[in-house]
Design an enzyme around this catalytic site. Structure first.
Site, short mmCIF file in Angstrom:
data_model
loop_
_atom_site.label_atom_id
_atom_site.label_comp_id
_atom_site.label_asym_id
_atom_site.label_seq_id
_atom_site.Cartn_x
_atom_site.Cartn_y
_atom_site.Cartn_z
NE ARG A 210 -3.16 -22.42 11.46
CZ ARG A 210 -2.24 -23.38 11.31
NH1 ARG A 210 -2.52 -24.46 10.60
NH2 ARG A 210 -1.05 -23.24 11.83
CE LYS B 281 -7.02 -1.29 -0.05
NZ LYS B 281 -6.96 -2.75 -0.17
N GLY C 136 -0.30 -3.68 4.01
CA GLY C 136 -1.00 -2.40 3.99
C GLY C 136 -0.27 -1.39 4.82
CB SER C 137 -1.08 -0.04 8.13
OG SER C 137 -2.42 -0.04 7.67
N GLY D 6 -5.38 -2.91 8.80
CA GLY D 6 -5.03 -1.74 9.59
C GLY D 6 -4.80 -2.03 11.06
CG ASP E 155 -2.11 -0.80 1.19
OD1 ASP E 155 -2.29 -1.49 0.16
OD2 ASP E 155 -2.90 -0.79 2.14
#
Lengths: 194, 294
Positions: B165, B81, B235-236, B153, B24
Site C-alpha cells: 500500500r 538468496k 516462503g514458509s 517467516g 521457497d
C-alpha cells in the site's frame, strides 16, 4: 476486429500496449467467453509449464484448439507461447500440457539459463531491416513440417516461423519499441477475418 | 552480435514471471512439488524463513551443492538468496548459473551501509523494499525486480500489505506532483530526481513488483494481487502447511483468478492446517527482518 492476449501468466500488459499502439482493439483473454470475441490471440512469454497447466485446468486449452481447427483464429506465440503451440517438445516434462497446433518440434531453454539470455539485431524474413530481438531462456524450433515457413534463424536453430494462421517467435517483440512483428500478426488477422 | 546481461534482458526475465508464484524450496522433492503445482520459479534455500527465525544465529547463502541439485531437478528458473551487501556470495551464486539472485533481508546482512552493486553482474537481482524510496534505491543499484519485504517467516500478511500500500500510495504521489516539486520529493524519499521521472514515464514502478513476506493462503495471494502486486513469493507458507501440494496449487490458481471470488472459494476449500502464524507485536525490533538494509 479484436485481438486478445492470453492473460494467464507472463508478459500480458506488454503485448496489450503494443496492440494499442498499433491502433487495434485488444482484450485480455482469461476465460472462454472473451476468447469467443477475438479474431487473433497472442500467447505471451511466461513459464510454459505454468501457462500450460492453468489453461488445461480452466478449460481454455480445448477452446483454443477448437477455434484454431475451425480456421477462424490466428495465433501468435512468443517464447513460452511458441512452446505451447508446438506439436512436439523435445525435452518437455512428462505430461507437459501443450496446445499441439503447429507442425514443429521445439526445445526449451535452448540457449541455456538466464545468464545466457541475450539481445541482438536479427534479420527477419519479409522485413527490410533487422529488428532488436530479446531472447530470455528462449526455445528454438529444431524441426519443421512441410507447411511451415521459416522467418528467422540463428546458428542454433529456427527462431521464427509461420504455418497458415499460426505465427511463433522465440524472442520477445513486446519488450522493444518496434511494432513491426505485431503489425505482421495484425495483418494475418485481417486477412483471416476478411 | 549477442549481448548478454543487458538491463533489458535482466528486467525482461522478471516480466516473464508476472502473474506467477515463486516458491521457497529446501529439497529436490519440494522443488518438484512446486513445479508440478505451476510455480513460475523456485527459490533454493537451506531453511525456509520460519526456520531461519527459529534457529537464530547467522544465516548465510545456501550450500552450492544443494542449489545445483535443485537446478538439475526442475526446468523452471531457480533463484537463490545472498546476504545484503555480500557480493562475494553473489559472485559464487552467479558462477553456479542460477537464474536470479535475491539480495535478501531474510539472511543476516553482511554490510550495514552498502548493498551489492548489481550492475556488475550478468545475473539479475531482486531486492526487498518497504517503500518507494527503498525500491528506487535498489533499482539505482541495478535491481531488475522488486518485492515487498513484508515480515518473512511469520505467515502474517499484515506487513506485506503495509509495504505494498505504501509503495502504491507513493507512486500516486509522484504521478500527481508538479514537475518543480519533484526535487523536494526526491530529497524526502532519498532518491534521485531521475528515478522519479522514470516512475512518471512508466506510470508505475519501472520494474516488476512482487509481494513477499507473510503470504500463507490463497486469500492472502488474492489480497496482494488486488492491491497491485505483479506476482507472489511464498516462503514458509507452503512447506510449513499440513498439505503442501494442495496449498501450492491453490495459491497458484488464486494468483491467476485473484479477482474471481467463485474460483477463490473453490480453491480455498479443505486445504488442511495452514502454517502457524506470528503476531507482529510479539516480535522485538531485532526480530524484524524488514528493518535490515533500507
Amino acid at each position: 476486429m479484436k485481438i486478445g492476449v492470453l492473460s494467464v501468466q507472463g508478459a500480458v500488459t506488454e503485448h496489450l500496449r503494443h496492440l494499442e499502439q498499433c491502433n487495434v482493439e485488444s482484450i485480455a483473454v482469461k476465460n472462454r467467453e472473451t476468447l469467443q470475441q477475438v479474431s487473433g490471440l497472442i500467447i505471451p512469454g511466461g513459464e510454459s509449464t505454468t501457462i500450460g497447466k492453468l489453461i488445461s485446468i480452466f478449460g481454455l486449452a480445448d477452446s483454443i484448439r477448437k477455434r484454431s481447427k475451425e480456421g477462424n483464429l490466428a495465433i501468435f506465440g512468443t517464447c513460452a507461447g511458441m512452446i505451447l503451440m508446438a506439436r512436439d517438445i523435445s525435452d518437455g516434462l512428462p505430461g507437459q500440457p501443450s496446445l499441439n497446433l503447429m507442425d514443429v518440434q521445439v526445445k526449451r531453454n535452448a540457449f541455456g539459463r538466464q545468464q545466457e539470455s541475450f539481445e541482438m539485431e536479427l534479420q527477419f524474413n519479409s522485413l527490410d531491416h533487422p529488428l532488436t530481438a530479446i531472447f530470455i531462456r528462449a526455445p528454438i524450433i529444431e524441426k519443421t513440417g512441410s507447411g511451415v515457413t521459416i522467418l528467422a534463424s540463428l546458428p542454433e536453430g529456427i527462431v521464427a516461423a509461420r504455418q497458415d494462421n499460426l505465427l511463433a517467435t522465440s524472442f520477445h517483440p513486446e519488450l522493444v519499441k518496434d511494432l513491426r512483428i505485431h503489425q505482421y500478426f495484425i495483418d494475418m488477422c485481417h486477412s483471416l477475418s476478411s | 552480435m549477442k549481448e548478454q546481461g543487458t538491463y533489458r534482458v535482466k528486467k525482461g526475465m522478471a516480466q516473464m514471471q508476472k502473474g506467477g508464484v515463486i516458491m521457497d524450496v529446501t529439497t529436490v522433492e519440494q522443488a518438484r512439488i512446486a513445479e508440478n503445482a505451476g510455480a513460475v520459479a523456485v527459490m533454493a534455500l537451506e531453511r525456509v524463513p520460519a526456520d531461519i527465525r527459529a534457529a537464530g544465529g547467522v544465516a548465510r547463502m545456501a550450500d552450492p551443492e544443494m542449489i545445483l541439485k535443485i537446478m538439475d531437478a526442475v526446468t523452471i528458473p531457480v533463484m537463490a538468496k545472498v546476504r545484503i551487501g555480500h557480493f562475494a556470495e553473489a559472485q559464487i551464486i552467479e558462477e553456479l548459473g542460477v537464474d536470479y539472485i535475491d539480495e535478501s533481508e531474510v539472511l543476516t546482512p553482511a554490510d550495514e551501509q552498502y548493498h551489492i552493486n548489481k550492475h556488475l553482474f550478468t545475473v539479475p537481482f531482486v531486492c526487498g523494499a518497504r517503500d518507494l524510496g527503498e525500491a528506487l534505491r535498489r533499482i539505482s543499484e541495478g535491481a531488475a525486480m522488486i518485492r515487498t519485504k513484508g515480515e518473512p517467516g511469520t505467515g502474517n500478511v499484515v506487513e506485506a500489505v503495509r509495504h505494498m500500500r505504501r509503495v502504491m500510495d507513493q507512486i500516486r504521489q509522484v504521478l500527481s506532483k508538479k514537475e518543480d516539486e519533484l526535487v523536494d520529493l526526491a530529497k524526502v524519499m532519498g532518491v534521485s530526481v531521475e528515478m522519479l521521472e522514470e516512475v512518471r514515464k512508466e506510470d508505475r514502478l519501472p520494474v516488476v513488483n512482487f509481494a513477499a513476506g507473510g503470504i500463507a493462503s490463497p486469500a492472502d495471494a488474492s489480497l496482494m494481487m488486488q492491491l497491485g502486486s505483479d506476482g507472489i513469493f511464498v516462503g514458509s507458507g507452503i512447506f510449513k502447511a499440513a498439505n503442501p501440494e494442495k496449498v501450492a496449487e491453490a495459491i497458484v490458481q488464486a494468483t491467476l483468478h485473484y479477482d474471481d471470488p467463485k474460483v477463490l472459494a473453490q480453491v480455498s476449500k479443505g486445504l488442511g492446517e495452514a502454517m502457524p502464524g506470528v503476531e507482529m507485536s510479539t516480535l522485538t525490533s531485532a526480530d524484524r527482518m524488514q528493518e535490515r538494509g533500507i
